[in-house]
Scaffold this motif. Structure first.
Motif, PDB file in Angstrom:
ATOM      1  N   TYR A 301       0.886  -1.399  -0.087  1.00  0.00           N
ATOM      2  CA  TYR A 301       0.049  -0.101  -0.076  1.00  0.00           C
ATOM      3  C   TYR A 301       0.768   1.083  -0.061  1.00  0.00           C
ATOM      4  N   ALA A 302       1.942   1.197   0.816  1.00  0.00           N
ATOM      5  CA  ALA A 302       2.859   2.481   0.727  1.00  0.00           C
ATOM      6  C   ALA A 302       3.572   2.702  -0.286  1.00  0.00           C
ATOM      7  N   ARG A 303       3.852   1.546  -1.383  1.00  0.00           N
ATOM      8  CA  ARG A 303       4.654   1.917  -2.289  1.00  0.00           C
ATOM      9  C   ARG A 303       3.777   2.271  -3.416  1.00  0.00           C
ATOM     10  N   VAL A 304       2.429   1.753  -3.332  1.00  0.00           N
ATOM     11  CA  VAL A 304       1.569   2.216  -4.492  1.00  0.00           C
ATOM     12  C   VAL A 304       0.998   3.704  -4.331  1.00  0.00           C
ATOM     13  N   LEU A 305       0.962   4.194  -2.901  1.00  0.00           N
ATOM     14  CA  LEU A 305       0.939   5.543  -2.729  1.00  0.00           C
ATOM     15  C   LEU A 305       2.066   6.457  -3.221  1.00  0.00           C
ATOM     16  N   SER A 306       3.103   5.855  -2.966  1.00  0.00           N
ATOM     17  CA  SER A 306       4.341   6.664  -3.230  1.00  0.00           C
ATOM     18  C   SER A 306       4.603   6.656  -4.938  1.00  0.00           C
ATOM     19  N   ARG A 307       4.255   5.655  -5.290  1.00  0.00           N
ATOM     20  CA  ARG A 307       4.279   5.894  -6.854  1.00  0.00           C
ATOM     21  C   ARG A 307       3.224   6.611  -7.593  1.00  0.00           C
ATOM     22  N   LEU A 308       1.994   6.842  -6.778  1.00  0.00           N
ATOM     23  CA  LEU A 308       0.956   7.645  -7.414  1.00  0.00           C
ATOM     24  C   LEU A 308       1.661   9.247  -7.087  1.00  0.00           C
ATOM     25  N   ALA A 309       1.913   9.449  -6.136  1.00  0.00           N
ATOM     26  CA  ALA A 309       2.587  10.772  -5.694  1.00  0.00           C
ATOM     27  C   ALA A 309       3.575  11.164  -6.614  1.00  0.00           C
ATOM     28  N   LYS A 317       6.614  18.533 -12.721  1.00  0.00           N
ATOM     29  CA  LYS A 317       7.863  18.718 -12.638  1.00  0.00           C
ATOM     30  C   LYS A 317       8.588  20.236 -12.967  1.00  0.00           C
ATOM     31  N   GLU A 318       8.201  20.815 -14.172  1.00  0.00           N
ATOM     32  CA  GLU A 318       8.776  22.040 -14.540  1.00  0.00           C
ATOM     33  C   GLU A 318       8.384  23.226 -13.325  1.00  0.00           C
ATOM     34  N   THR A 319       6.758  23.094 -13.185  1.00  0.00           N
ATOM     35  CA  THR A 319       6.338  24.095 -12.404  1.00  0.00           C
ATOM     36  C   THR A 319       6.747  23.808 -10.826  1.00  0.00           C
ATOM     37  N   ILE A 320       6.924  22.522 -10.496  1.00  0.00           N
ATOM     38  CA  ILE A 320       7.366  22.488  -9.110  1.00  0.00           C
ATOM     39  C   ILE A 320       9.014  22.854  -8.973  1.00  0.00           C
ATOM     40  N   GLN A 321       9.684  22.642 -10.086  1.00  0.00           N
ATOM     41  CA  GLN A 321      11.095  23.081  -9.976  1.00  0.00           C
ATOM     42  C   GLN A 321      11.171  24.489 -10.034  1.00  0.00           C
ATOM     43  N   LYS A 322      10.363  25.448 -10.375  1.00  0.00           N
ATOM     44  CA  LYS A 322      10.266  26.586 -10.410  1.00  0.00           C
ATOM     45  C   LYS A 322      10.130  27.121  -8.809  1.00  0.00           C
ATOM     46  N   LYS A 362      12.079  11.690  -0.456  1.00  0.00           N
ATOM     47  CA  LYS A 362      10.868  11.636   0.488  1.00  0.00           C
ATOM     48  C   LYS A 362       9.598  12.524  -0.106  1.00  0.00           C
ATOM     49  N   TRP A 363       8.861  12.018  -0.648  1.00  0.00           N
ATOM     50  CA  TRP A 363       7.732  12.566  -1.358  1.00  0.00           C
ATOM     51  C   TRP A 363       6.719  13.403  -0.614  1.00  0.00           C
ATOM     52  N   ASN A 364       6.684  13.350   0.862  1.00  0.00           N
ATOM     53  CA  ASN A 364       5.845  14.078   1.685  1.00  0.00           C
ATOM     54  C   ASN A 364       6.635  15.394   2.095  1.00  0.00           C
ATOM     55  N   THR A 365       7.873  15.541   1.981  1.00  0.00           N
ATOM     56  CA  THR A 365       8.510  16.612   2.047  1.00  0.00           C
ATOM     57  C   THR A 365       8.294  17.729   0.838  1.00  0.00           C
ATOM     58  N   THR A 366       8.049  17.166  -0.068  1.00  0.00           N
ATOM     59  CA  THR A 366       7.822  18.059  -1.535  1.00  0.00           C
ATOM     60  C   THR A 366       6.502  18.492  -1.140  1.00  0.00           C
ATOM     61  N   TYR A 367       5.578  17.484  -0.745  1.00  0.00           N
ATOM     62  CA  TYR A 367       4.183  18.067  -0.556  1.00  0.00           C
ATOM     63  C   TYR A 367       3.985  19.332   0.402  1.00  0.00           C
ATOM     64  N   HIS A 368       4.953  18.884   1.530  1.00  0.00           N
ATOM     65  CA  HIS A 368       4.855  20.132   2.531  1.00  0.00           C
ATOM     66  C   HIS A 368       5.521  21.292   2.030  1.00  0.00           C
ATOM     67  N   MET A 369       6.439  21.369   1.207  1.00  0.00           N
ATOM     68  CA  MET A 369       6.953  22.477   0.500  1.00  0.00           C
ATOM     69  C   MET A 369       5.818  23.052  -0.203  1.00  0.00           C
ATOM     70  N   LEU A 370       4.956  22.392  -1.099  1.00  0.00           N
ATOM     71  CA  LEU A 370       4.071  23.131  -1.841  1.00  0.00           C
ATOM     72  C   LEU A 370       3.053  23.720  -1.129  1.00  0.00           C
ATOM     73  N   TYR A 408      -4.963  16.833  -4.294  1.00  0.00           N
ATOM     74  CA  TYR A 408      -5.058  15.358  -4.395  1.00  0.00           C
ATOM     75  C   TYR A 408      -3.902  14.756  -3.648  1.00  0.00           C
ATOM     76  N   LEU A 409      -2.609  15.348  -3.398  1.00  0.00           N
ATOM     77  CA  LEU A 409      -1.636  14.614  -2.729  1.00  0.00           C
ATOM     78  C   LEU A 409      -1.772  14.808  -1.307  1.00  0.00           C
ATOM     79  N   LYS A 410      -2.842  15.698  -0.880  1.00  0.00           N
ATOM     80  CA  LYS A 410      -3.628  15.645   0.310  1.00  0.00           C
ATOM     81  C   LYS A 410      -4.035  14.073   0.635  1.00  0.00           C
ATOM     82  N   HIS A 411      -4.912  13.817  -0.131  1.00  0.00           N
ATOM     83  CA  HIS A 411      -5.389  12.253  -0.209  1.00  0.00           C
ATOM     84  C   HIS A 411      -4.532  11.311   0.051  1.00  0.00           C
ATOM     85  N   LEU A 412      -3.665  11.386  -0.773  1.00  0.00           N
ATOM     86  CA  LEU A 412      -2.546  10.251  -0.769  1.00  0.00           C
ATOM     87  C   LEU A 412      -1.519  10.405   0.554  1.00  0.00           C
ATOM     88  N   PHE A 413      -1.210  11.493   1.076  1.00  0.00           N
ATOM     89  CA  PHE A 413      -0.599  11.938   2.249  1.00  0.00           C
ATOM     90  C   PHE A 413      -1.424  11.471   3.439  1.00  0.00           C
TER      91      PHE A 413
END
Length: 681
Positions: A301-309, A317-322, A362-370, A408-413
């Protein structure tokens, strides 16, 4: 009539006591009076005068006593100028009032209380060695730390009697601790009433070796859900179709789990259909699976959510990189940060979140940054006016897209965050969470907003496959939750499938009943066949019947079937446990409900169903540890650990997990020797 006795100096420091009456023995004078004399300066007023510098100090004024502490400080701290000068000319040598090498001007001696408890503790080299091994295990220190000069200097400072340890010695100590804890855990597992479920997780190394972590999940005799790493098996060729077979066989043999394995979870990110098929074939021979192997979950389950995120983040990725560069711009310069904070205060932006650069492993750190950046977007939009050097602010459309992504990342998080709890949740928890995510993604995939539908549809298709693979196990688990039973399953499946929900519901009902019947069969197994009887079983009942001239035929090969039917019929009430349970009213949904505690209290009422509940509620849906839930990469074994002998590596990893779980805390009455175990490596 009260008698007033004069106040006089005493042997002990303070407070001074009244002079004893004439018929009592007077106590000795305090040492301080070697340096002071007592002078009466008026009615009821007495002062203490230093013999050296002649300075006087308050001593007795009426009924008030000044004590002697200030008199001691005058001498001991060198406040008296005459004593200080004399002490500089002639170094202070401790003496005593009764003679010795000291002079009459020596400072008063401080009396120390004897520390009888500490003095009676003798130095124990073995105990210290064992504690060092425990420290190394718990904190992942390298075994070579015991040969480091700084470590040995520190130890010698604490205990000069300690003999330095070598790498080999501390390695043996760690393995000894592992074997001791292993025996304790083995005793615990052997005493559980139900089955054990396993997860397989693969780590890799720079040497292209694989390390399979096998973790056991089970409910113990006190109805506590336990999670323990059982084995770490090195596989030379992790890409082989039979790599996991070797690891599973080793685990089943090591922990005496043949015939006791209930479910197995293997993540599909490093497995394929061939390896999964090989595992099914292996277990069908060594450990017949319940429900025809439908409990063999094929994904984590954790890896499924990680791959979706990661897919969602990769689509933007371009907007997130900016935005990441914007956060870097603010955080990596004190002047930029000050301007940002000043502008935030001027704009009165209420956000209390701190900007931080994400860790892309760690994809949750990217979510928190956004999320933090979105709350501060007004500041970013105006930052170029306060700081002309800032030129990378996202556009309004980009901000809107990032906000949608965060929704939608919040649902995954939220879904993944459940897995980070130190205590692994029971399986019934996941049906509601997984179905909620399935519904959210399904609705978003058909959104009228093209950006939302394009972003979410690929995610929904992947998650739908996971849902179809695991919904049955999760539904059976929630049926065993007395707050929901079949009602929540029917309600949820109707929301997801509408008019087509009947077939899905029927599959759940049939599986629950089939699993229940399998547990009845386990409780009442077929009688064993006797050798030399051509496959015909003879029970005591049949033997007695034949002696009495019974005419029951035993040559048609169905005598064992007759016995089986008789036993099932005599236990007819057990077959109705499930129906009785399902027909009873639902329990109120209390916030602090403990499902395992409920089944513990009701195991006498539902003896077979409670055993089934203990097996189902411990089925794992995640193969990784809580600290790896948000990982975006497969875990790697570092070079140091890869260089260790496989036995040592397994000992370090497993023992750390057992120490942290408290597996040795009086869970077994078996006493295991503390002697150091000598092994050849």
């Amino acid at each position: 009539m009260e008698i007033d006795y004069p106040i006089t100096p005493t042997e002990n420091y303070e407070p001074l006591c009244l002079e004893a009456p004439p018929n009592k023995r007077r106590r000795k004078k305090s040492i301080v009076w070697e340096h002071f004399t007592i002078e009466t300066v008026g009615p009821g007023c007495t002062r203490a005068c230093c013999k050296l510098c002649k300075k006087s100090f308050a001593y007795i004024t009426g009924s008030k006593l000044a004590g002697t502490s200030h008199l001691k400080r005058h001498i001991a701290l060198g406040i008296c100028p005459v004593f200080r000068q004399k002490n500089q000319q002639s170094p202070y040598t401790p003496g005593s009032r009764t003679g010795g090498t000291g002079s009459g001007t020596d400072p008063p001696k401080k009396r120390h209380r004897a520390t009888h408890g500490l003095a009676s503790i003798s130095f124990d080299q073995d105990r210290c060695s064992n504690e060092i091994a425990k420290m190394i295990v718990l904190h992942d220190y390298p075994l070579h730390i015991v040969e480091h000069a700084g470590f040995n200097d520190f130890i010698r400072t604490l205990q000069p009697q300690f003999n330095n340890l070598s790498f080999n010695t501390v390695q043996e100590d760690c393995v000894a601790a592992y074997l001791k804890e292993k025996q304790s855990l083995r005793n615990l597992i052997s005493g559980i009433p139900g089955y054990v479920s396993l997860t397989l997780d693969l780590w890799t190394s720079n040497q292209t070796l694989g390390y399979v972590f096998l973790t056991g999940y089970f409910i113990d005799g006190d109805w506590n859900l336990q999670r323990r790493i059982l084995n770490v098996v090195m596989v030379p060729s992790p890409e082989s179709d039979y790599a996991f077979n070797h690891a599973v066989v080793a685990c089943l043999s090591d922990w005496h789990l043949k015939g006791r394995l209930f479910a197995l979870a293997v993540d599909q990110s490093f497995s394929n259909e061939t390896s999964m098929g090989n595992l099914r074939g292996l277990l069908s021979v060594r450990n017949p699976l319940m429900l025809n192997g439908q409990l063999l979950i094929g994904n984590c389950y954790a890896r499924v959510l990680s791959r979706l995120a990661q897919d969602a983040l990769g689509a933007m990725k371009e907007t997130i990189q900016k935005l990441r560069e914007s956060v870097k711009y603010v955080n990596t310069s004190e002047s930029h940060k000050e301007k940002f904070i000043e502008l935030k205060q001027q704009l009165q932006v209420p956000s209390s979140k701190d900007l931080s650069i994400d860790d892309q492993t760690k994809w949750n750190t990217t979510y928190h940054m956004l999320v933090a950046a979105c709350e501060l977007k007004e500041v970013f939009n105006c930052l170029d006016t306060a700081d002309p050097d800032y030129k990378i602010s996202p556009s309004m459309d980009e901000w809107k897209q990032i906000e949608t992504l965060c929704t939608y990342l919040k649902h995954l998080f939220d879904a993944a965050n459940i897995l980070t709890s130190p205590s692994y949740p029971a399986t019934n928890t996941f049906f509601l969470e997984v179905s909620k995510l399935q519904i959210e993604l399904t609705h978003a995939a058909t959104s009228q907003d093209p950006f939302v539908s394009n972003l979410i549809k690929p995610l929904q298709e992947k998650f739908d496959k996971y849902w179809k693979d695991c919904y049955l196990v999760l539904a059976i688990a929630v049926v065993l939750d007395p707050r929901f039973k079949m009602k929540l399953v029917e309600f949820t499946l109707s929301k997801i499938y509408g008019e087509n929900a009947d077939s899905w519901m029927r599959a759940v009902k049939d599986s629950v009943h089939e699993l229940f019947l399998e547990h009845i069969a386990q409780a009442h197994p077929l009688p064993a066949l006797e050798e030399g009887n051509e496959g015909i079983a003879k029970t005591e009942t049949q033997q007695e019947g034949s002696q009495e001239g019974s005419h029951v035929s035993t040559v048609d090969g169905l005598s064992d079937f007759e016995t089986y039917i008789n036993e099932i019929t005599s236990s007819q009430h057990m077959k109705s446990e499930l129906d009785q349970y399902l027909e009873e009213s639902l329990l109120p949904r209390a916030q602090e409900f403990d499902i395992l505690d409920w089944w513990k209290l009701n195991k006498l009422k539902y003896p077979t169903l409670s055993k089934m509940a203990s097996d189902v509620l411990s089925i794992p849906v995640c193969t990784v540890s809580p600290d790896c839930v948000f990982d975006t990469e497969v875990r790697k074994m570092d070079n140091y650990r890869s260089s260790l002998h496989p036995v040592t590596l397994e000992a370090l990893v497993c023992t750390k997990d057992w120490f942290q779980s408290g597996s040795s805390s009086s869970q077994s009455s078996t006493q295991v020797s503390n002697a150091i175990v000598k092994m050849e490596f």
